[in-house]
Design an enzyme around this catalytic site. Structure first.
Site: not given
Ligand SMILES: [Zn+2]
Length: 812
Positions: A344, A328, A415-416
């Site tokens: 991301e 990532e 998380c997003c």
């Molecule tokens: Zn995230």
């Protein structure tokens, strides 16, 4: 526990001065609570976030056991046994609850909701009950300290330098706690947070534990605790954690670029290749906070260099950062792929946190240019228009076949969505900033703001505009009394022929239509200083500022060093980056299009489409291979939509960078026997839809991440892939293009492979004297004695210790 909590609460309360610290950002943001947005673009989004996304995300936190983790930890602390003794799937699952509390608290500040507030009170009680006596709060260990999550390590903090996320969890707790305290005046979550922070203060520091957070954010969180309590220990701790990063430490992760520990933070000069993008963005944001609060210029110097690197070499045109899926992470300079762009959503949020902070340090509009580009494109692309599905990755090109090409209601690593909830709720806080008698107008959105200036004055600012669809903005300035004041009006980079302040992107043409600025109807010169026109005069109630920024459709070119964008253009209008999507274009395809530079483009507002968007229309050329290998060209209608709105109408092709020459275009493959074949495979192929192997496209190399599949993480395995034809046909040649990501991942060409054809129900080997080659970067062709068959099979064996994957498999 309760008695202790009450006692600590009293002690902390008495120790709570009202912001004792004097030093902070030279320019201060006008808080989102002071800015009421009432436009057609942001107001509905902020409302969807409040009414749909936040309840939806809380529900997912419950449904997926994230709330339950706190309950289980509390039970464990009481010595109760319970069923399902498993640790949470990820050691950072606690943050998904914290983040949504933060977002919900922001909405409570401007939209009281007793039911929501009561629900959060209940969550806070659960969180408090999961806190250990000395303040430690981390359900991944507390639930079962003898068998904690494998990333957590056998003891507290021992694996913190890379992956335990103990401090990451606390950073999100601090952000939530301060938001909740400021929204409700309640100290419940803040007290929980301060107990953990006091534990950190006792645990970390010179001569004590010297470790940094493997995943940053605690620095930003501690800065907020410092601002709200005035307690110097929290500021010292944040700075200590930043300064302890580096190669010399004996801790796990020392020198590791993935966690930005390759150098001391003050010596860092770029967003290093292989460095985790979200961690980097949060660290740079934390560094900016500590620089502002301490005046440490070494931090500022490092941040300025890193910014030059990111905005000059590592920023997608959508504002997305973190190009690589592997880790990532940031890629190399100019490594800005389209199909495989990771970008991301959290990294976009972090990019905006960071650029906003750099603006507050430097009062320069070049940071707002990056912030605005990210905000309108690569950030809000992360949430669907209905507020209920999300993107983790935000690629700039898609086949529609891959899982990542479709929005998902939630993720294992979630998380997003949580980041979306907290960011969307606070968007109005990015519109204005102020210092003494100077006001900065950074973003344009229909709104009304009551601004308290540092000098004690108040100013009401009203914006009337259809931005981002129209560049006309009328502002009415109403100070509490006539007074000298500077209103700094931002002229965005897009309105002055500079997409961003670097040579990474440029407009193909020059916009010669001038920006016009008027005060009380009279034109004033558009004289720029750091991207602003400073209107310094005595302002009185009802004075008007009219800004008119022409919004022609622009074609954007990337620096020639960005190989992925060579011979391609992106389309922009105002702050919006456009994408061509399958559903609006003939035959449901866009990846075979070419847009000649001379093709005239027009804009048209469609109020009923995608919640109201300006679409761009014109004529493009569709390319397709014919039977003889020539390329047929067909002129056809072309439509592009705002990039952020893609993938709201089902899966299909999408493309931001559109070829502007036949040489760089990708003609549609001529149908072969495999075009409509059914593909099946043994084992568990990862990453990509199986159908990419017969799409007829030609990879640029074996490490082309555009469209492939692999069996990672299986290693040394033996697998089969089958084609089942629609009807029997005769074949005598196959071509295999292997996927191999040497240097980035663990996939290599196979050790060996074989080819079979279907004879009745049996698989028989083809008759050939050709070698079954495993060369990279080419089709490995095998010709064999013609067979008439209904199917083909490849049997492949991975190299020991490595995974195996396929780009393309042709047959004729
Ligand atoms: Zn995230």
């Amino acid at each position: 526990m309760k008695a202790i909590a009450a006692l600590v609460g009293v002690t902390l309360l008495s120790a709570l001065p009202n912001c004792a610290q004097t030093r902070d950002y030279p320019v201060k943001p006008v808080p989102f609570t002071a800015v009421h947005v009432n436009d057609i673009f942001w107001a509905p989004r902020i409302e969807t976030n409040r009414a749909v996304t936040i309840p939806f995300a809380f529900n997912k936190d419950e449904e997926t056991g994230r709330v339950d983790n706190f309950i289980r930890a509390a039970k464990a602390l009481k010595g109760e046994t319970f069923e399902n003794h498993k640790f949470p799937p990820y050691p950072f699952d606690d943050t998904d609850v914290y983040k949504v509390i933060e977002g919900a608290s922001y909405t409570l500040s401007v939209h009281p909701d007793p039911k929501l507030e009561a629900y959060i009170d209940g969550l806070i009680e659960k969180i408090g009950a999961a806190q250990e006596k000395d303040g430690y709060l981390y359900t991944a260990r507390t639930i079962d300290p003898l068998h904690p999550h494998p990333w957590s390590g056998p003891e507290r903090w021992v694996l913190e330098g890379v992956n335990s996320h103990e401090l990451y969890n606390l950073g999100h707790l601090y952000e939530a706690a301060v938001a909740h305290y400021q929204a409700t005046g309640k100290r419940t979550l803040l007290d929980i947070a301060l107990r953990t922070a006091n534990l950190l203060d006792q645990t970390f520091g010179p001569g004590r534990r010297e470790i940094w957070p493997g995943h940053q954010i605690v620095e930003m969180g501690l800065a907020k605790l410092y601002r709200v309590t005035g307690d110097q220990r929290y500021l010292n701790l944040a700075k200590f954690m930043l300064d302890s990063r580096g190669p010399a430490s004996k801790e796990e992760g020392a020198g590791n670029r993935y966690v930005q520990a390759q150098q001391k933070v003050v010596d860092q000069t770029d967003a290093v290749t292989g460095g985790h993008a979200v961690r980097a963005m949060y660290m740079y944001s934390g560094m900016a906070d500590i620089a502002a609060l301490t005046g440490d210029m070494a931090y500022v110097k490092a941040l300025d260099k890193i910014w030059e690197n990111v905005s000059g070499k590592k920023l997608h045109v959508t504002g997305g950062v973190g190009a690589r899926a592997a880790g990532e992470a940031f890629g190399a300079d100019y490594e800005l792929p389209n199909m495989s762009a990771y970008n991301e959503t959290c990294a976009a949020v972090g990019n905006d946190y960071w650029n906003h902070r750099l603006f507050l340090l430097h009062a320069d509009s070049k940071y707002i240019d990056v912030m605005e580009r990210t905000l309108y494109n690569g950030l809000i692309s992360g949430v669907a228009l209905d507020g209920k599905t999300f993107f983790y990755q935000n690629p700039l090109e898609a086949t529609g076949a891959a899982g990542k090409d479709q929005r998902s209601p939630w993720f294992g690593v979630a998380c997003c969505p949580g980041n979306i909830t907290r960011f969307m709720a606070s968007v109005p806080g990015y519109v204005y900033a102020q210092r003494n008698d100077a006001l900065w107008v950074n973003l344009y959105m229909g709104s009304s703001a009551d601004i308290k200036m540092d000098n004690g004055r108040t100013v009401k600012m009203v914006q009337e505009t259809k931005y981002p669809w129209d560049g006309a903005v009328k502002m009415t300035v109403t100070p509490d009394q006539a007074a000298a004041m500077t209103v700094n009006v931002r002229i965005p980079g897009w309105a002055r022929n500079e997409p961003i302040s670097s040579d990474l992107y440029r407009f193909e043409d020059k916009n010669t239509m001038p920006v016009v600025l008027k005060v009380n109807g009279k034109p004033v010169p558009v004289k720029l200083d750091k991207g602003y026109v400073a209107l310094n005069r005595t302002w009185k109630a009802g004075d008007t500022i009219e800004l008119n920024m022409p919004m022609p459709i622009r074609r954007v070119l990337a620096n020639d060093l960005v190989s992925a964008d060579r011979g391609r253009v992106a389309i922009e209008r105002g702050p919006i980056v456009y994408a061509a999507e399958w559903v609006d274009n003939p035959n449901g395809k866009v990846r075979n299009l070419m847009l000649p530079d001379a093709a005239k483009l027009t804009a048209e507002f469609k109020p009923d489409m995608l919640k109201g968007v300006e679409v761009i229309k014109g004529r493009a050329v569709a390319l397709a291979f014919d039977a003889k290998g020539g390329v047929a060209k067909t002129e056809q209608d072309f439509t592009a939509i705002p990039y952020y709105a893609w993938a709201n109408r089902g899966p299909g092709q999408m493309m931001v960078w559109i070829p502007n020459s036949v040489e760089t275009a990708k003609p549609l493959a001529f149908p072969t026997i495999v075009t409509n074949a059914k593909v099946t495979a043994s084992g568990k192929p990862q990453q990509r839809n199986l159908n990419v192997i017969h799409d007829g496209e030609i990879p640029t190399a074996s490490n082309d991440h555009a469209a492939y599949f692999d069996w990672y993480p299986a290693r040394g395995n033996k697998e089969t892939v089958d084609y089942a034809f629609e009807k029997a046909g005769t074949v005598s040649e196959c071509g295999l293009y292997w996927f191999d990501d040497t240097g980035q991942g663990s996939v290599r060409v196979p050790a060996s492979w074989k080819l079979f054809y279907k004879d009745g129900e049996a698989w028989k080997p083809v008759e050939t004297s050709d070698a079954f080659a495993v060369e990279k970067n080419k089709f490995n062709r095998v010709t064999f004695k013609p067979v008439t068959t209904t199917g083909l099979r490849i049997e492949l064996t991975a190299q020991p210790q490595f995974s195996v994957g396929i780009q393309k498999w042709t047959a004729k």
